[in-house]
Motif scaffolding. Structure first.
Motif, PDB file in Angstrom:
ATOM      1  N   ALA A  31       0.836  -1.202   0.000  1.00  0.00           N
ATOM      2  CA  ALA A  31       0.000   0.000   0.000  1.00  0.00           C
ATOM      3  C   ALA A  31       0.868   1.248   0.000  1.00  0.00           C
ATOM      4  O   ALA A  31       0.590   2.221  -0.718  1.00  0.00           O
ATOM      5  CB  ALA A  31      -0.917  -0.004   1.223  1.00  0.00           C
ATOM      6  N   GLU A  32       1.919   1.240   0.806  1.00  0.00           N
ATOM      7  CA  GLU A  32       2.816   2.393   0.855  1.00  0.00           C
ATOM      8  C   GLU A  32       3.504   2.615  -0.480  1.00  0.00           C
ATOM      9  O   GLU A  32       3.676   3.759  -0.914  1.00  0.00           O
ATOM     10  CB  GLU A  32       3.855   2.190   1.960  1.00  0.00           C
ATOM     11  CG  GLU A  32       3.295   2.298   3.358  1.00  0.00           C
ATOM     12  CD  GLU A  32       4.289   1.894   4.429  1.00  0.00           C
ATOM     13  OE1 GLU A  32       4.170   2.386   5.562  1.00  0.00           O
ATOM     14  OE2 GLU A  32       5.194   1.080   4.135  1.00  0.00           O
ATOM     15  N   VAL A  33       3.887   1.547  -1.149  1.00  0.00           N
ATOM     16  CA  VAL A  33       4.524   1.677  -2.457  1.00  0.00           C
ATOM     17  C   VAL A  33       3.582   2.364  -3.440  1.00  0.00           C
ATOM     18  O   VAL A  33       3.987   3.254  -4.200  1.00  0.00           O
ATOM     19  CB  VAL A  33       4.951   0.297  -2.992  1.00  0.00           C
ATOM     20  CG1 VAL A  33       5.325   0.381  -4.470  1.00  0.00           C
ATOM     21  CG2 VAL A  33       6.134  -0.228  -2.194  1.00  0.00           C
ATOM     22  N   ALA A  34       2.320   1.982  -3.427  1.00  0.00           N
ATOM     23  CA  ALA A  34       1.344   2.608  -4.319  1.00  0.00           C
ATOM     24  C   ALA A  34       1.262   4.103  -4.077  1.00  0.00           C
ATOM     25  O   ALA A  34       1.234   4.910  -5.015  1.00  0.00           O
ATOM     26  CB  ALA A  34      -0.024   1.961  -4.126  1.00  0.00           C
ATOM     27  N   VAL A  35       1.247   4.496  -2.811  1.00  0.00           N
ATOM     28  CA  VAL A  35       1.184   5.911  -2.470  1.00  0.00           C
ATOM     29  C   VAL A  35       2.482   6.620  -2.862  1.00  0.00           C
ATOM     30  O   VAL A  35       2.461   7.727  -3.418  1.00  0.00           O
ATOM     31  CB  VAL A  35       0.916   6.082  -0.956  1.00  0.00           C
ATOM     32  CG1 VAL A  35       1.064   7.544  -0.538  1.00  0.00           C
ATOM     33  CG2 VAL A  35      -0.475   5.573  -0.608  1.00  0.00           C
ATOM     34  N   LEU A  36       3.605   5.999  -2.589  1.00  0.00           N
ATOM     35  CA  LEU A  36       4.894   6.634  -2.846  1.00  0.00           C
ATOM     36  C   LEU A  36       5.152   6.847  -4.327  1.00  0.00           C
ATOM     37  O   LEU A  36       5.757   7.861  -4.726  1.00  0.00           O
ATOM     38  CB  LEU A  36       6.019   5.805  -2.225  1.00  0.00           C
ATOM     39  CG  LEU A  36       6.096   5.864  -0.704  1.00  0.00           C
ATOM     40  CD1 LEU A  36       7.101   4.842  -0.181  1.00  0.00           C
ATOM     41  CD2 LEU A  36       6.466   7.260  -0.231  1.00  0.00           C
ATOM     42  N   ILE A  37       4.716   5.932  -5.161  1.00  0.00           N
ATOM     43  CA  ILE A  37       4.894   6.107  -6.600  1.00  0.00           C
ATOM     44  C   ILE A  37       4.173   7.364  -7.078  1.00  0.00           C
ATOM     45  O   ILE A  37       4.710   8.161  -7.850  1.00  0.00           O
ATOM     46  CB  ILE A  37       4.386   4.856  -7.356  1.00  0.00           C
ATOM     47  CG1 ILE A  37       5.333   3.678  -7.133  1.00  0.00           C
ATOM     48  CG2 ILE A  37       4.260   5.147  -8.851  1.00  0.00           C
ATOM     49  CD1 ILE A  37       6.728   3.890  -7.677  1.00  0.00           C
ATOM     50  N   ALA A  38       2.942   7.553  -6.605  1.00  0.00           N
ATOM     51  CA  ALA A  38       2.173   8.737  -6.989  1.00  0.00           C
ATOM     52  C   ALA A  38       2.812  10.008  -6.436  1.00  0.00           C
ATOM     53  O   ALA A  38       2.920  11.026  -7.135  1.00  0.00           O
ATOM     54  CB  ALA A  38       0.735   8.604  -6.495  1.00  0.00           C
ATOM     55  N   ARG A  39       3.239   9.958  -5.181  1.00  0.00           N
ATOM     56  CA  ARG A  39       3.868  11.144  -4.590  1.00  0.00           C
ATOM     57  C   ARG A  39       5.175  11.489  -5.291  1.00  0.00           C
ATOM     58  O   ARG A  39       5.493  12.657  -5.505  1.00  0.00           O
ATOM     59  CB  ARG A  39       4.126  10.900  -3.101  1.00  0.00           C
ATOM     60  CG  ARG A  39       2.879  10.944  -2.246  1.00  0.00           C
ATOM     61  CD  ARG A  39       3.232  10.736  -0.782  1.00  0.00           C
ATOM     62  NE  ARG A  39       2.051  10.699   0.064  1.00  0.00           N
ATOM     63  CZ  ARG A  39       2.078  10.373   1.352  1.00  0.00           C
ATOM     64  NH1 ARG A  39       3.245  10.065   1.931  1.00  0.00           N
ATOM     65  NH2 ARG A  39       0.976  10.366   2.055  1.00  0.00           N
ATOM     66  N   TYR A  40       5.949  10.472  -5.626  1.00  0.00           N
ATOM     67  CA  TYR A  40       7.224  10.719  -6.292  1.00  0.00           C
ATOM     68  C   TYR A  40       7.005  11.451  -7.607  1.00  0.00           C
ATOM     69  O   TYR A  40       7.723  12.407  -7.930  1.00  0.00           O
ATOM     70  CB  TYR A  40       7.961   9.403  -6.548  1.00  0.00           C
ATOM     71  CG  TYR A  40       9.310   9.617  -7.197  1.00  0.00           C
ATOM     72  CD1 TYR A  40      10.430   9.888  -6.424  1.00  0.00           C
ATOM     73  CD2 TYR A  40       9.458   9.583  -8.572  1.00  0.00           C
ATOM     74  CE1 TYR A  40      11.669  10.115  -7.011  1.00  0.00           C
ATOM     75  CE2 TYR A  40      10.686   9.809  -9.172  1.00  0.00           C
ATOM     76  CZ  TYR A  40      11.785  10.076  -8.384  1.00  0.00           C
ATOM     77  OH  TYR A  40      13.012  10.312  -8.967  1.00  0.00           O
ATOM     78  N   ALA A  41       6.015  11.026  -8.369  1.00  0.00           N
ATOM     79  CA  ALA A  41       5.723  11.680  -9.633  1.00  0.00           C
ATOM     80  C   ALA A  41       5.402  13.151  -9.436  1.00  0.00           C
ATOM     81  O   ALA A  41       5.826  14.008 -10.208  1.00  0.00           O
ATOM     82  CB  ALA A  41       4.569  10.966 -10.336  1.00  0.00           C
ATOM     83  N   THR A  42       4.668  13.455  -8.358  1.00  0.00           N
ATOM     84  CA  THR A  42       4.297  14.848  -8.077  1.00  0.00           C
ATOM     85  C   THR A  42       5.511  15.668  -7.643  1.00  0.00           C
ATOM     86  O   THR A  42       5.738  16.779  -8.133  1.00  0.00           O
ATOM     87  CB  THR A  42       3.217  14.894  -6.977  1.00  0.00           C
ATOM     88  OG1 THR A  42       2.057  14.197  -7.433  1.00  0.00           O
ATOM     89  CG2 THR A  42       2.842  16.326  -6.643  1.00  0.00           C
ATOM     90  N   VAL A  43       6.294  15.132  -6.724  1.00  0.00           N
ATOM     91  CA  VAL A  43       7.456  15.857  -6.208  1.00  0.00           C
ATOM     92  C   VAL A  43       8.484  16.095  -7.312  1.00  0.00           C
ATOM     93  O   VAL A  43       9.086  17.169  -7.403  1.00  0.00           O
ATOM     94  CB  VAL A  43       8.096  15.093  -5.032  1.00  0.00           C
ATOM     95  CG1 VAL A  43       9.407  15.751  -4.604  1.00  0.00           C
ATOM     96  CG2 VAL A  43       7.128  15.042  -3.851  1.00  0.00           C
ATOM     97  N   ALA A  44       8.684  15.103  -8.160  1.00  0.00           N
ATOM     98  CA  ALA A  44       9.689  15.218  -9.207  1.00  0.00           C
ATOM     99  C   ALA A  44       9.343  16.301 -10.225  1.00  0.00           C
ATOM    100  O   ALA A  44      10.228  16.805 -10.919  1.00  0.00           O
ATOM    101  CB  ALA A  44       9.869  13.879  -9.905  1.00  0.00           C
TER     102      ALA A  44
END
Length: 424
Positions: free
Chosen positions: A210-223
């Motif tokens: 679940a955390e991986v799913a969230v982190l992938i989306a957040r990473y795209a935004t931060v990048a």
């Protein structure tokens, strides 16, 4: 700076990348599994991110209709997922995948993750421990190194936060490993990762699906953003570089005018508004009970909206507490070298005549106590210090609208004088 796009993967990756329930399917398959996981109700905290990650082809469910959101993710699996960030740029001189323990199915993904800057083989000793569950501290390192590949200012940020105060319990209790600290700071400063309800970042905790799913989306935004866009990261960088976040929180304090600074036998050339010039240096005190240094100075403005709050607000200030307009919370980390055989807490308060820098009391908020921040009571019995060299945080106030106005001044024994005043 290139945009990071969360995309699907090729047929080859589809055939070779499904291991342990982590893999990808085409968009039709993903759409069919969306919202159909028996163990991911719509009320699940990561339901939206999970469904999005499945639709994008990063994760898929199990044949029994579950997603297993709490199951850990291995390093090999996460490397393969990160390798699918199609627009993540490659590093100029990517290292060679010299790991000897990578499963055949994951070799290509690990090599690509290295090329994209997420994994640095130099940080390991020939093996990735690929089948081990990925822990949050290492996840922070991977993701922030990926950001550094996207934008060199993220790389600079990782260096700038070396000496910062990290708003996580592990930092204050001395349990945040140096190898993780910079990455944890940048991950928190950008909102990519955060502490849990127990105030711990959880560097040693495993990363879940679940955390991986969230982190992938957040990473795209931060990048897609610049480091300067994140106030929290700006604070962490400034504290790392100077010892204070004052100039990030407010712009109304400037170098005190010459005629308002008590110079003694010094000249105005000795006066500075650069806190780094006096950080960790011995300060001239009003009494001779102890030598004193100021290690860090944190300012919190309680009058701003939630999204404008200091990243340090949750550490020191309880929710809903507000000061009058023109007043700021001042939190100071002091280091004392006590000269007296029985210096009292009251005598500590007499070392400096300043409401802003006041070593008498530590904060009493529930927030402060929950983070296990070192406090004055940890080092005294019956109001007398029992430790000769205590380091603790104290509570004060910074006023911008005093009448008459007073400068905030600290003079070092070595020469520099830090002095700022309210300048509307």
């Amino acid at each position: 700076m290139k945009k990071i796009i969360v995309s699907g993967i090729t047929t080859l990756a589809l055939l070779t990348g499904i291991v342990g329930g982590i893999g990808a399917g085409n968009s039709v398959q993903a759409a069919q599994t969306t919202l159909k996981f028996k163990d991911v109700p719509s009320t699940h905290w990561a339901a939206t991110a999970i469904n999005s990650a499945v639709e994008q082809g990063y994760l898929k469910g199990y044949t029994d209709g579950t997603f297993k959101p709490s199951s850990p993710v291995t390093k090999a699996e996460m490397a393969s997922i990160l390798s699918r960030l199609s627009d993540q740029p490659n590093t100029p001189n990517p290292a060679t995948n010299n790991f000897t323990d990578i499963p055949e199915w994951a070799k290509s993904g690990v090599s690509t993750a290295i090329q994209k800057g997420f994994i640095n083989p130099a940080n390991y000793k020939g093996t990735l421990d690929a089948k081990a569950s990925l822990k949050r501290g290492e996840m922070a390192v991977w993701l922030t190194h990926g950001l550094a590949t996207v934008d060199s200012d993220y790389k600079q940020a990782l260096d700038d936060v070396k000496n910062t105060v990290v708003p996580a319990k592990e930092y204050f209790t001395g349990n945040l490993a140096a190898a993780d600290k910079n990455a944890v700071a940048v991950a928190m400063g950008t909102g990519l990762m955060s502490v849990g309800s127990d105030k711990q970042f959880g560097t040693d905790r495993t990363t879940t699906r679940a955390e991986v799913a969230v982190l992938i989306a957040r990473y795209a935004t931060v990048a897609k953003a610049k480091p300067v866009d994140f106030k929290g990261l700006n604070e962490l960088r400034q504290v790392g570089l100077t010892g204070t976040n004052l100039n990030v929180i407010t712009s109304v304090f400037k170098k005190t005018a010459e005629f308002k600074v008590p110079l003694g036998n010094r000249t105005y050339e000795d006066v500075t508004d650069d806190f780094s010039k006096i950080r960790n240096k011995e300060i001239i005190t009003d009494t001779n009970h102890a030598d004193l240094k100021v290690l860090n100075w944190i300012i919190v403005d309680s009058s701003v909206s939630n999204n404008e709050r200091s990243i340090y607000y949750p550490v020191f200030v309880d929710e809903g507490v507000r000061l009058q307009s023109g007043r700021y919370f001042s939190f100071v980390e002091f280091g004392l070298n006590i000269k007296s055989s029985s210096m009292s807490q009251l005598q500590a308060g007499g070392l400096l005549n300043s409401a802003t820098f006041n070593p008498l009391l530590s904060p009493q908020s529930k927030a402060f106590l929950s983070y296990d921040v070192p406090k004055i009571s940890d080092f005294i019995e019956k109001r007398v210090f029992i430790i000769e060299t205590p380091v603790y945080w104290a509570d004060g106030l910074l006023h911008s609208k005093q009448s008459p106005p007073r400068a905030v001044t600290l003079q070092t024994k070595e020469g520099p004088i830090f002095s700022v005043s309210y300048t509307p």
